[in-house]
Design an enzyme around this catalytic site. Structure first.
Site, short mmCIF file in Angstrom:
data_model
loop_
_atom_site.label_atom_id
_atom_site.label_comp_id
_atom_site.label_asym_id
_atom_site.label_seq_id
_atom_site.Cartn_x
_atom_site.Cartn_y
_atom_site.Cartn_z
N TYR A 123 -1.50 0.80 10.22
CA TYR A 123 -1.67 0.03 8.99
C TYR A 123 -0.43 0.15 8.10
O TYR A 123 0.09 -0.84 7.57
CB TYR A 123 -2.91 0.53 8.25
CG TYR A 123 -3.10 -0.08 6.90
CD1 TYR A 123 -3.53 -1.40 6.76
CD2 TYR A 123 -2.86 0.65 5.73
CE1 TYR A 123 -3.71 -1.97 5.51
CE2 TYR A 123 -3.04 0.09 4.47
CZ TYR A 123 -3.45 -1.22 4.37
OH TYR A 123 -3.62 -1.77 3.12
N GLU B 299 0.43 3.53 1.84
CA GLU B 299 0.59 3.92 3.25
C GLU B 299 1.99 3.62 3.78
O GLU B 299 2.39 4.14 4.81
CB GLU B 299 -0.45 3.21 4.11
CG GLU B 299 -1.83 3.80 4.00
CD GLU B 299 -1.96 5.19 4.63
OE1 GLU B 299 -1.47 5.39 5.76
OE2 GLU B 299 -2.55 6.07 3.99
N SER C 46 0.82 -1.21 0.00
CA SER C 46 0.00 0.00 0.00
C SER C 46 0.85 1.26 0.00
O SER C 46 1.96 1.28 0.56
CB SER C 46 -0.85 -0.04 1.27
OG SER C 46 -1.30 1.25 1.59
P1 GDP Z 1 -7.12 5.59 3.18
O1 GDP Z 1 -7.06 6.10 4.55
O2 GDP Z 1 -6.21 6.34 2.27
O3 GDP Z 1 -6.94 4.12 3.09
O4 GDP Z 1 -8.60 5.86 2.58
P2 GDP Z 1 -9.89 6.49 3.23
O5 GDP Z 1 -10.93 6.48 2.16
O6 GDP Z 1 -10.26 5.81 4.51
O7 GDP Z 1 -9.47 7.98 3.56
C1 GDP Z 1 -9.03 8.86 2.57
C2 GDP Z 1 -8.94 10.28 3.11
O8 GDP Z 1 -10.22 10.74 3.44
C3 GDP Z 1 -8.12 10.41 4.39
O9 GDP Z 1 -7.36 11.59 4.30
C4 GDP Z 1 -9.19 10.58 5.47
O10 GDP Z 1 -8.74 11.30 6.63
C5 GDP Z 1 -10.21 11.38 4.72
N1 GDP Z 1 -11.57 11.34 5.30
C6 GDP Z 1 -12.33 12.42 5.58
N2 GDP Z 1 -13.49 12.05 6.11
C7 GDP Z 1 -13.50 10.70 6.17
C8 GDP Z 1 -14.45 9.73 6.63
O11 GDP Z 1 -15.54 10.05 7.09
N3 GDP Z 1 -14.10 8.42 6.51
C9 GDP Z 1 -12.90 8.03 5.98
N4 GDP Z 1 -12.62 6.72 5.87
N5 GDP Z 1 -11.97 8.93 5.56
C10 GDP Z 1 -12.26 10.24 5.65
#
Ligand code: GDP
Length: 329
Positions: A154, A132, A130
């Site tokens: 993660y 990440e 990833s």
């Molecule tokens: P990942 O964290 O890159 O695996 O993917 P996510 O879809 O979980 O998050 C992508 C981005 O969206 C990150 O910067 C989060 O902090 C932001 N984000 C903002 N609001 C939300 C929310 O309600 N849920 C999630 N999952 N991410 C959020």
């Protein structure tokens, strides 16, 4: 006829990969956790195909921590290729359950490598890594040489797994590859990821079923690709003559606001009227400017991502609208 074994077959990538391999004539074996009954919906259409289920597609029940069972499955299936997609993959959740995340994502990968190392007929191995692992990199875009600086549980677990895969390739001669995947989305994306949360909300708001959606930080930037295209490159990596690691990305990054804007535009609404922010969805720390350089995958494997924003958001919103309309009928 080739045989593949997929961990995480019930997930978004697992279901797209299963369809791809079945269309290529593979026998596909999937490892399913006993508890993941609800998630199996993604494969439902294949379960109901009498010509496929238990003929070309087989499921086995095991936990990734259950080494003996996994070894037994591996001995029984004798796979040519193993696609390791399983793991706790939610970055936000990894702050709440760091031990589980490391157990499955880090140790789960090492256990699979150890099992394969002992097999007489060693399958090729693909690990989904990833973006990440890069966390807060000094450079953007990131490539296969970018140092790993993970900043989330993660990301740290994935960095461990990624380095183990490289080590087993270099030290034990395994055909083991890392697909260093940037975020990849689709109508099958889990509902707690920001993209799907947004597209479901845009669909529901446009149908008058809710007024707003509550999100965390809107400033994060991600390199969002289309999952259905990403499984193609995973397959190509194992067909290449040499095992190697590849960044899998679109090469363009967008903010959460961009994703909101593209999604709500699809239903003719302005996102600013429908989004609230809630500290519950903010994270203790975040990666920054995660955008991948997919140049090596294009040069070596002839693969290039095609679908990005705004098309990606549009196709996800359309799928969520269709889903709502099906339920309403
Ligand atoms: P990942 O964290 O890159 O695996 O993917 P996510 O879809 O979980 O998050 C992508 C981005 O969206 C990150 O910067 C989060 O902090 C932001 N984000 C903002 N609001 C939300 C929310 O309600 N849920 C999630 N999952 N991410 C959020």
């Amino acid at each position: 006829m080739k045989t593949a074994l997929i961990t995480g077959i019930t997930g978004q990538d697992g279901s797209y990969l299963t369809e791809l391999l079945i269309s290529k004539g593979y026998l596909v074996h999937g490892i399913v956790r006993r508890s993941s009954t609800t998630a199996r919906a993604r494969l439902d259409h294949l379960f109901h195909r009498e010509d496929i289920y238990n003929k070309q597609l087989f499921l086995h029940y095991a936990d990734l921590a259950d080494t003996t069972t996994i070894r037994r499955i591996m001995l029984k299936c004798v796979p040519d290729e193993v696609y390791h997609l399983a793991g706790q993959s939610h970055v936000g959740a990894s702050f709440e359950i760091p031990e589980t995340t490391c157990e499955f994502t880090a140790m789960g990968t090492l256990r699979l490598l150890e099992i394969i190392r002992d097999l007489e007929r060693k399958p090729k191995f693909l690990h989904i890594s990833s973006s990440e692992i890069f966390g807060r990199p000094d450079q953007a875009p990131q490539n296969e040489q970018t140092p790993m600086r993970p900043v989330t549980p993660y990301g740290i677990a994935k960095a461990f797994a990624t380095q183990m895969v490289t080590l087993y390739r270099e030290s034990f001669g395994l055909f083991a590859c890392n697909a260093i995947c940037y975020n990849h989305e689709s109508p099958l994306r889990g509902e707690s990821f920001v993209t799907r949360k947004i597209t479901r909300a845009a669909a529901a708001i446009s149908r008058g079923l809710q007024d707003s959606v509550s999100l965390g930080s809107l400033d994060g930037r991600r390199d969002w690709g289309y999952a259905a295209e990403y499984v193609e490159v995973m397959w190509r990596m194992l067909q290449h003559e040499q095992a190697d690691d590849f960044v899998v990305a679109t090469g363009s990054d967008f903010s959460v606001k961009d994703f909101l804007s593209a999604s709500f535009r699809t239903v003719g609404l302005d996102w600013k009227n429908h989004v609230t922010q809630d500290p519950r969805y903010m994270r203790p720390s975040e990666g920054t400017r995660l955008v991948g350089d997919p140049g090596k995958a294009e040069r070596v494997l002839g693969w290039k991502a095609k679908t990005t924003l705004p098309k990606l958001a549009e196709l996800m919103v359309q799928a969520d609208l269709e889903k709502l309309d099906r339920v309403a009928v």
